[in-house]
Design an enzyme around this catalytic site. Structure first.
Site, PDB file in Angstrom:
ATOM      1  N   ALA A  70      -5.268 -13.425   7.719  1.00 38.06           N
ATOM      2  CA  ALA A  70      -4.279 -13.838   8.716  1.00 38.06           C
ATOM      3  C   ALA A  70      -2.891 -13.347   8.325  1.00 38.06           C
ATOM      4  O   ALA A  70      -2.527 -13.364   7.153  1.00 38.06           O
ATOM      5  CB  ALA A  70      -4.272 -15.357   8.841  1.00 38.06           C
ATOM      6  N   GLU A 103     -17.513 -11.228   9.692  1.00 38.33           N
ATOM      7  CA  GLU A 103     -17.757 -11.383  11.122  1.00 38.33           C
ATOM      8  C   GLU A 103     -16.415 -11.326  11.830  1.00 38.33           C
ATOM      9  O   GLU A 103     -15.420 -11.825  11.305  1.00 38.33           O
ATOM     10  CB  GLU A 103     -18.430 -12.728  11.442  1.00 38.33           C
ATOM     11  CG  GLU A 103     -19.856 -12.850  10.963  1.00 38.33           C
ATOM     12  CD  GLU A 103     -19.965 -13.352   9.525  1.00 38.33           C
ATOM     13  OE1 GLU A 103     -21.056 -13.272   8.959  1.00 38.33           O
ATOM     14  OE2 GLU A 103     -18.940 -13.815   8.960  1.00 38.33           O
ATOM     15  N   ASN A 108     -11.307  -9.100  19.405  1.00 45.29           N
ATOM     16  CA  ASN A 108     -10.169  -8.989  18.487  1.00 45.29           C
ATOM     17  C   ASN A 108      -9.928  -7.520  18.133  1.00 45.29           C
ATOM     18  O   ASN A 108     -10.248  -7.051  17.046  1.00 45.29           O
ATOM     19  CB  ASN A 108     -10.423  -9.825  17.231  1.00 45.29           C
ATOM     20  CG  ASN A 108      -9.182  -9.971  16.374  1.00 45.29           C
ATOM     21  OD1 ASN A 108      -8.215  -9.222  16.518  1.00 45.29           O
ATOM     22  ND2 ASN A 108      -9.209 -10.931  15.462  1.00 45.29           N
ATOM     23  N   TYR A 115     -10.182  -3.007  10.377  1.00 47.68           N
ATOM     24  CA  TYR A 115     -11.418  -2.873   9.601  1.00 47.68           C
ATOM     25  C   TYR A 115     -11.986  -1.455   9.708  1.00 47.68           C
ATOM     26  O   TYR A 115     -12.496  -0.903   8.737  1.00 47.68           O
ATOM     27  CB  TYR A 115     -12.445  -3.912  10.041  1.00 47.68           C
ATOM     28  CG  TYR A 115     -11.970  -5.328   9.819  1.00 47.68           C
ATOM     29  CD1 TYR A 115     -11.354  -5.704   8.628  1.00 47.68           C
ATOM     30  CD2 TYR A 115     -12.110  -6.298  10.797  1.00 47.68           C
ATOM     31  CE1 TYR A 115     -10.906  -7.002   8.424  1.00 47.68           C
ATOM     32  CE2 TYR A 115     -11.675  -7.597  10.608  1.00 47.68           C
ATOM     33  CZ  TYR A 115     -11.072  -7.939   9.412  1.00 47.68           C
ATOM     34  OH  TYR A 115     -10.628  -9.221   9.214  1.00 47.68           O
TER      35      TYR A 115
END
Length: 148
Positions: A70, A103, A108, A115
């Site tokens: 985050a 996951e 998103n 990623y």
């Protein structure tokens, strides 16, 4: 900017980022327990004493499972996620991790882009994974951690 290992003293800052960042944030009690878990590892990024980002992963044998990542709302899109991801990958390598998984919601897009930048690939899907809206989750893997 300071990047360091997170611990119990970071609970309030991590919890604030959880609530700000996720539709179903971890409870403060769950975070407090996980921060003491010897299998879990937290990396925090702070600036001028303010916690701006954190990432957590769990190590099981030679695999790392990213639990959360985050960045504070006002700092998103400025490279903090990349800096944090690089620090997490290095921390995982330092602990003998050869592959990492996580996951992520298909919706998103910023996270998927991050990623992908670090070589994570979609390898599966968990149906109705997220309790708040029953959205599926992509299962991502980076299997060549020692080569990156």
């Amino acid at each position: 900017m300071d990047i360091r290992q997170g611990g119990p003293r970071d609970l309030e800052g991590i919890y604030a980022l959880e609530v700000e960042s996720f539709a179903s944030p971890w409870s403060k009690e769950s975070l407090a327990l996980d921060l003491k878990n010897p299998l879990s590892h937290y990396v925090v990024l702070e600036e001028d004493g303010d916690l701006l980002a954190y990432g957590a992963f769990m190590v099981l044998a030679d695999e790392g499972h990213i639990l959360n990542l985050a960045v504070a709302k006002d700092y998103r899109g400025q490279g903090y996620g990349k800096t944090l991801m690089e620090a997490m990958i290095q921390a995982a390598k330092d602990r003998g991790v050869r592959a990492m998984t996580l996951e992520v919601r298909p919706s998103n897009k910023p996270a998927l882009g991050l990623y992908d930048l670090y070589g994570f690939e979609i390898k599966g899907r968990r149906k109705n994974y997220y309790g708040d809206n029953h959205e599926d989750a992509y299962i991502l893997w980076k299997e060549d951690l020692c080569e990156s």
